[in-house]
Design an enzyme around this catalytic site. Structure first.
Site, PDB file in Angstrom:
ATOM      1  N   CYS A 113     -30.133 -34.514  80.937  1.00  0.00           N
ATOM      2  CA  CYS A 113     -28.853 -33.986  80.787  1.00  0.00           C
ATOM      3  C   CYS A 113     -28.055 -35.686  80.586  1.00  0.00           C
ATOM      4  O   CYS A 113     -27.254 -36.515  79.930  1.00  0.00           O
ATOM      5  CB  CYS A 113     -27.521 -33.707  81.252  1.00  0.00           C
ATOM      6  SG  CYS A 113     -27.504 -32.221  82.064  1.00  0.00           S
ATOM      7  N   HIS A 168     -19.490 -39.223  83.843  1.00  0.00           N
ATOM      8  CA  HIS A 168     -21.435 -38.251  83.595  1.00  0.00           C
ATOM      9  C   HIS A 168     -20.394 -36.740  83.674  1.00  0.00           C
ATOM     10  O   HIS A 168     -20.025 -35.984  83.388  1.00  0.00           O
ATOM     11  CB  HIS A 168     -21.995 -38.415  83.934  1.00  0.00           C
ATOM     12  CG  HIS A 168     -23.129 -37.265  84.340  1.00  0.00           C
ATOM     13  ND1 HIS A 168     -23.645 -36.617  82.754  1.00  0.00           N
ATOM     14  CD2 HIS A 168     -24.277 -36.702  84.772  1.00  0.00           C
ATOM     15  CE1 HIS A 168     -24.604 -35.810  82.758  1.00  0.00           C
ATOM     16  NE2 HIS A 168     -24.718 -35.896  84.202  1.00  0.00           N
ATOM     17  N   GLU A 189     -21.592 -40.908  91.544  1.00  0.00           N
ATOM     18  CA  GLU A 189     -21.260 -42.177  90.281  1.00  0.00           C
ATOM     19  C   GLU A 189     -19.819 -42.798  90.459  1.00  0.00           C
ATOM     20  O   GLU A 189     -19.786 -43.936  90.245  1.00  0.00           O
ATOM     21  CB  GLU A 189     -20.894 -41.605  89.148  1.00  0.00           C
ATOM     22  CG  GLU A 189     -20.709 -41.653  87.638  1.00  0.00           C
ATOM     23  CD  GLU A 189     -20.224 -40.702  86.670  1.00  0.00           C
ATOM     24  OE1 GLU A 189     -20.486 -41.278  85.470  1.00  0.00           O
ATOM     25  OE2 GLU A 189     -19.971 -39.754  86.786  1.00  0.00           O
ATOM     26  N   LYS A 235     -15.617 -33.526  80.389  1.00  0.00           N
ATOM     27  CA  LYS A 235     -16.640 -32.091  80.816  1.00  0.00           C
ATOM     28  C   LYS A 235     -15.332 -31.446  81.418  1.00  0.00           C
ATOM     29  O   LYS A 235     -16.030 -29.940  81.772  1.00  0.00           O
ATOM     30  CB  LYS A 235     -17.745 -32.607  81.544  1.00  0.00           C
ATOM     31  CG  LYS A 235     -18.575 -33.038  81.144  1.00  0.00           C
ATOM     32  CD  LYS A 235     -19.909 -32.866  82.198  1.00  0.00           C
ATOM     33  CE  LYS A 235     -21.142 -34.295  81.468  1.00  0.00           C
ATOM     34  NZ  LYS A 235     -21.409 -35.293  81.697  1.00  0.00           N
ATOM     35  N   HIS A 238     -20.529 -28.777  80.381  1.00  0.00           N
ATOM     36  CA  HIS A 238     -21.287 -29.779  80.482  1.00  0.00           C
ATOM     37  C   HIS A 238     -22.208 -29.425  79.463  1.00  0.00           C
ATOM     38  O   HIS A 238     -23.158 -28.068  79.176  1.00  0.00           O
ATOM     39  CB  HIS A 238     -22.508 -29.661  82.127  1.00  0.00           C
ATOM     40  CG  HIS A 238     -23.102 -30.789  81.913  1.00  0.00           C
ATOM     41  ND1 HIS A 238     -23.031 -31.525  80.915  1.00  0.00           N
ATOM     42  CD2 HIS A 238     -23.750 -30.917  83.067  1.00  0.00           C
ATOM     43  CE1 HIS A 238     -24.912 -32.050  81.262  1.00  0.00           C
ATOM     44  NE2 HIS A 238     -24.786 -31.717  83.037  1.00  0.00           N
ATOM     45  N   PHE A 261     -30.847 -34.811  84.976  1.00  0.00           N
ATOM     46  CA  PHE A 261     -32.178 -34.770  86.168  1.00  0.00           C
ATOM     47  C   PHE A 261     -33.089 -35.468  86.103  1.00  0.00           C
ATOM     48  O   PHE A 261     -33.605 -35.329  84.919  1.00  0.00           O
ATOM     49  CB  PHE A 261     -32.671 -32.400  85.669  1.00  0.00           C
ATOM     50  CG  PHE A 261     -31.222 -31.568  86.390  1.00  0.00           C
ATOM     51  CD1 PHE A 261     -30.437 -32.120  87.463  1.00  0.00           C
ATOM     52  CD2 PHE A 261     -31.615 -30.727  86.802  1.00  0.00           C
ATOM     53  CE1 PHE A 261     -29.971 -30.835  87.564  1.00  0.00           C
ATOM     54  CE2 PHE A 261     -30.929 -29.143  87.262  1.00  0.00           C
ATOM     55  CZ  PHE A 261     -29.760 -29.783  87.541  1.00  0.00           C
TER      56      PHE A 261
END
Length: 411
Positions: free
Chosen positions: A163, A302, A313, A334, A339, A398
């Site tokens: 991502c 994110h 985050e 998002k 996403h 990831f």
């Protein structure tokens, strides 16, 4: 070091099929999450996603091209076409294509084609597999097709960092120009994995939201969040060395001034609970830009809407920004798009550049219940006008991949 500006952008997302449509949706807080239509969800726990709306690929590309290429490649080509038109680069008489590169990221690549061709294999054996399968589905092919389409003779590559891929593609392209290797880079990311295999795989990880109400599915920083919503789309940016852009009278949206990437080295799917890796990445990006935490007015987070990501985050931003954390605004777009995996960083780079260009803070929509662990200004539900000189966009992938990009107002 040479200065790098954004002179063209193109985008397809669940909230619009053009740059103009996307920005109108961002300003109005439009949510693109809806029931899945591309396959029967009867046996799926996950019922909603961020699909593109009213986007017939053959309206943009020849039918033969659409048939031969995976959907993620087609979306990249469409976004690149808008970006190139927006930049007006092809009208430049002395444009050196030997010093123009391509870097288009993806997180997974041609998953839809893999799924389709495996079904043909099971039904007809190896003779049923199309000869266009491999060249139409491999991850680098979006970059290759764009470089072929426009005759771009510089480096052509694909970054795959889950991502964080899209942000890495833009950031590494920025470095290529800043450090003198290229004058122009056509960069971004593309993803299309809303399929039984894609949804099923992430669902097996318990990573996806199981809310059936689209308005309560992708809800970053909300206490009731329970997973991310898969989205699809593509974004492409034209980055250009400042004097090269000035010489041809290019429109300039913003300047890219800082970038950093690092690793948590912690876990294959979970972020580091203390947020240390992401915090270090943000600090390195600010150091690269030569600015202080107080200079950043806005962060495009994110913000995936998972329990771990949003709290980690937030913790990372507090660690990186100290007292300035509560003076800035940090929203997650998002909440509107879902996403987009490997494309998310590129899409959010476009939104961040437009936020700086228009002095407007994009909202985090459908926010209802406050989480005490996510206590920064997330611009809840309604965007607002605010002067922005510097903005940051973050991507966390990831495998522990972190990437931060800093964009500055052009004046």
């Amino acid at each position: 070091m040479r200065r790098v500006v954004i002179s063209g952008m193109g985008i397809l997302s669940p909230i619009g099929n053009s740059l103009k449509e996307n920005w109108e949706s961002i300003k109005n807080g439009v949510c693109g999450i809806a029931p899945i239509t591309c396959f029967d969800t009867q046996n799926s726990k996950v019922k909603v996603a961020g699909e593109l709306k009213n986007c017939e690929l053959t309206d943009y590309l020849p039918a033969k091209e659409v048939k031969r290429q995976d959907r993620f490649v087609c979306l990249a080509m469409i976004a690149a076409k808008e970006a190139m038109q927006d930049s007006n680069l092809e009208a430049c008489e002395d444009w050196d294509k030997n010093r123009t590169g391509t870097m288009i990221a993806t997180g997974i690549g041609g998953l839809v084609s893999i799924e389709e061709q495996h079904a043909r294999l099971m039904e007809k054996g190896m003779k049923g597999i199309t000869p266009f399968f491999v060249p139409g589905a491999i991850s680098n092919i979006a970059a290759a097709k764009i470089s072929i389409e426009y005759g771009l003779l510089g480096p052509s590559s694909c970054i795959v960092t889950a991502c964080a891929s899209g942000t890495n593609a833009v950031g590494e392209s920025f470095r290529m120009i800043r450090d003198g290797y290229q004058d122009v880079m056509v960069c971004g990311g593309s993803e299309s994995c809303i399929s039984e295999l894609g949804i099923g795989g992430f669902s097996a990880l318990n990573a996806l939201s199981t809310h059936e109400n689209p308005a309560r599915a992708s809800i970053p920083f909300d206490k009731e969040r329970n997973g991310f919503v898969m989205g699809e789309g593509a974004a492409v940016l034209v980055l250009e060395e400042l004097e090269h852009a000035r010489k041809r009278g290019a429109k300039i949206y913003a300047e890219v001034v800082g970038y950093a990437t690092n690793s948590d080295a912690y876990h294959v799917t979970a972020p580091s609970p203390d947020g240390k890796g992401a915090a270090t990445c943000m600090k390195l990006a600010m150091q690269d830009a030569g600015i202080e935490p107080a200079d950043i007015a806005y962060i495009n987070a994110h913000g995936t809407s998972t329990k771990m990501n949003d709290s980690c985050e937030t913790l990372a931003v507090k660690a990186a920004f100290g007292e300035s954390a509560h003076q800035l605004s940090m929203s997650s777009t998002k909440s509107m798009t879902g996403h987009l995996l490997g494309a998310s960083g590129a899409v959010e780079a476009v939104y961040t550049a437009l936020a700086v260009y228009h002095d407007f803070l994009p909202p985090t929509v459908n926010y209802e219940i406050k989480d005490e662990n996510c206590d920064l200004d997330i611009v809840p539900n309604m965007g607002r006008k605010q002067e922005i000189t510097y903005a940051m966009t973050n991507s966390l992938g990831f495998g522990g991949h972190n990437a931060s990009l800093i964009i500055k107002k052009w004046s």
